[in-house]
Design a protein around this motif. Structure first.
Motif, PDB file in Angstrom:
ATOM      1  N   ILE A   1     -96.109 -28.052 100.520  1.00  0.00           N
ATOM      2  CA  ILE A   1     -97.193 -27.962 101.502  1.00  0.00           C
ATOM      3  C   ILE A   1     -96.734 -28.497 102.855  1.00  0.00           C
ATOM      4  CG2 ILE A   1     -99.529 -28.727 102.082  1.00  0.00           C
ATOM      5  CD1 ILE A   1    -100.082 -28.854  99.036  1.00  0.00           C
ATOM      6  N   SER A   2     -95.839 -29.473 102.847  1.00  0.00           N
ATOM      7  CA  SER A   2     -95.375 -30.065 104.101  1.00  0.00           C
ATOM      8  C   SER A   2     -94.615 -29.065 104.972  1.00  0.00           C
ATOM      9  CB  SER A   2     -94.496 -31.291 103.832  1.00  0.00           C
ATOM     10  OG  SER A   2     -93.206 -30.901 103.396  1.00  0.00           O
ATOM     11  N   ILE A   3     -94.101 -28.020 104.374  1.00  0.00           N
ATOM     12  CA  ILE A   3     -93.362 -26.998 105.119  1.00  0.00           C
ATOM     13  C   ILE A   3     -94.293 -26.216 106.024  1.00  0.00           C
ATOM     14  CG2 ILE A   3     -92.015 -24.869 104.857  1.00  0.00           C
ATOM     15  CD1 ILE A   3     -90.981 -26.092 102.193  1.00  0.00           C
ATOM     16  N   GLY A   4     -95.524 -26.062 105.596  1.00  0.00           N
ATOM     17  CA  GLY A   4     -96.502 -25.315 106.386  1.00  0.00           C
ATOM     18  C   GLY A   4     -97.666 -24.884 105.525  1.00  0.00           C
ATOM     19  N   GLU A   5     -98.710 -24.465 106.177  1.00  0.00           N
ATOM     20  CA  GLU A   5     -99.923 -24.046 105.490  1.00  0.00           C
ATOM     21  C   GLU A   5     -99.603 -23.020 104.408  1.00  0.00           C
ATOM     22  OE1 GLU A   5    -104.184 -23.154 107.230  1.00  0.00           O
ATOM     23  OE2 GLU A   5    -102.863 -21.426 107.517  1.00  0.00           O
ATOM     24  N   THR A   6    -100.188 -23.219 103.234  1.00  0.00           N
ATOM     25  CA  THR A   6     -99.900 -22.356 102.100  1.00  0.00           C
ATOM     26  C   THR A   6    -101.067 -22.359 101.135  1.00  0.00           C
ATOM     27  OG1 THR A   6     -98.225 -21.831 100.422  1.00  0.00           O
ATOM     28  CG2 THR A   6     -98.730 -24.178 100.760  1.00  0.00           C
ATOM     29  N   TYR A   7    -100.991 -21.525 100.120  1.00  0.00           N
ATOM     30  CA  TYR A   7    -102.040 -21.445  99.101  1.00  0.00           C
ATOM     31  C   TYR A   7    -101.406 -21.483  97.717  1.00  0.00           C
ATOM     32  CZ  TYR A   7    -100.772 -16.477  99.383  1.00  0.00           C
ATOM     33  OH  TYR A   7    -100.085 -15.292  99.404  1.00  0.00           O
ATOM     34  N   GLY A   8    -102.242 -21.679  96.702  1.00  0.00           N
ATOM     35  CA  GLY A   8    -101.764 -21.941  95.351  1.00  0.00           C
ATOM     36  C   GLY A   8    -100.803 -20.930  94.778  1.00  0.00           C
ATOM     37  N   PRO A  64    -111.042 -11.927  97.634  1.00  0.00           N
ATOM     38  CA  PRO A  64    -111.925 -13.025  98.027  1.00  0.00           C
ATOM     39  C   PRO A  64    -111.253 -14.048  98.950  1.00  0.00           C
ATOM     40  CG  PRO A  64    -111.151 -13.343  95.788  1.00  0.00           C
ATOM     41  CD  PRO A  64    -110.652 -11.999  96.235  1.00  0.00           C
ATOM     42  N   MET A  65    -112.066 -14.957  99.452  1.00  0.00           N
ATOM     43  CA  MET A  65    -111.571 -16.044 100.304  1.00  0.00           C
ATOM     44  C   MET A  65    -110.515 -16.840  99.539  1.00  0.00           C
ATOM     45  SD  MET A  65    -113.320 -15.919 103.177  1.00  0.00           S
ATOM     46  CE  MET A  65    -113.611 -17.475 103.971  1.00  0.00           C
ATOM     47  N   ARG A  66    -109.543 -17.326 100.285  1.00  0.00           N
ATOM     48  CA  ARG A  66    -108.452 -18.103  99.713  1.00  0.00           C
ATOM     49  C   ARG A  66    -108.446 -19.484 100.340  1.00  0.00           C
ATOM     50  NH1 ARG A  66    -103.359 -14.328  99.767  1.00  0.00           N
ATOM     51  NH2 ARG A  66    -103.813 -13.641  97.680  1.00  0.00           N
TER      52      ARG A  66
END
Length: 109
Positions: A20-27, A71-73
């Motif tokens: 996550i520290s690398i940049g915005e991300t999702y599961g 759907p929203m993420r």
């Protein structure tokens, strides 16, 4: 290499924080990245459980965005508390790695 579940559980939170520290991300993206670098057995459910825990502990900022696929993420970014937790993780990791190396070298002396 197959890593036992017990050993992986101890470090997986730190690994997810690092990603996550690398940049915005999702599961799903985190899961695929972990699979790509060698953690083939890490499942989405495991990553989502960690993300929920990080959110409850206020270590990440969560933004909901519309996905082109449905759907929203939930997208995750580290906040200050998350960065501090990650720094603590790496300090503990370095200490543990150092001690383990010393133990291994002492056993071969």
């Amino acid at each position: 290499m197959i890593i036992t579940t017990e050993l992986l559980k101890g470090v997986l939170e730190g690994i997810v924080l690092q990603r996550i520290s690398i940049g915005e991300t999702y599961g799903y993206e985190i899961t695929k990245d972990l699979n790509r670098v060698g953690f083939e057995d890490v499942a989405e459910g495991t990553v989502y459980t960690i993300l929920i825990r990080l959110e409850k502990q206020s270590l990440v900022t969560v933004t909901r965005k519309k996905s082109s696929l449905g759907p929203m993420r939930k997208f995750y970014q580290l906040n200050d508390a998350g960065r501090q937790r990650l720094e603590n993780f790496w300090q503990q990791w370095q200490f543990l790695a150092s001690v383990m190396t010393t133990i291994k070298e002492d056993d071969h002396a």
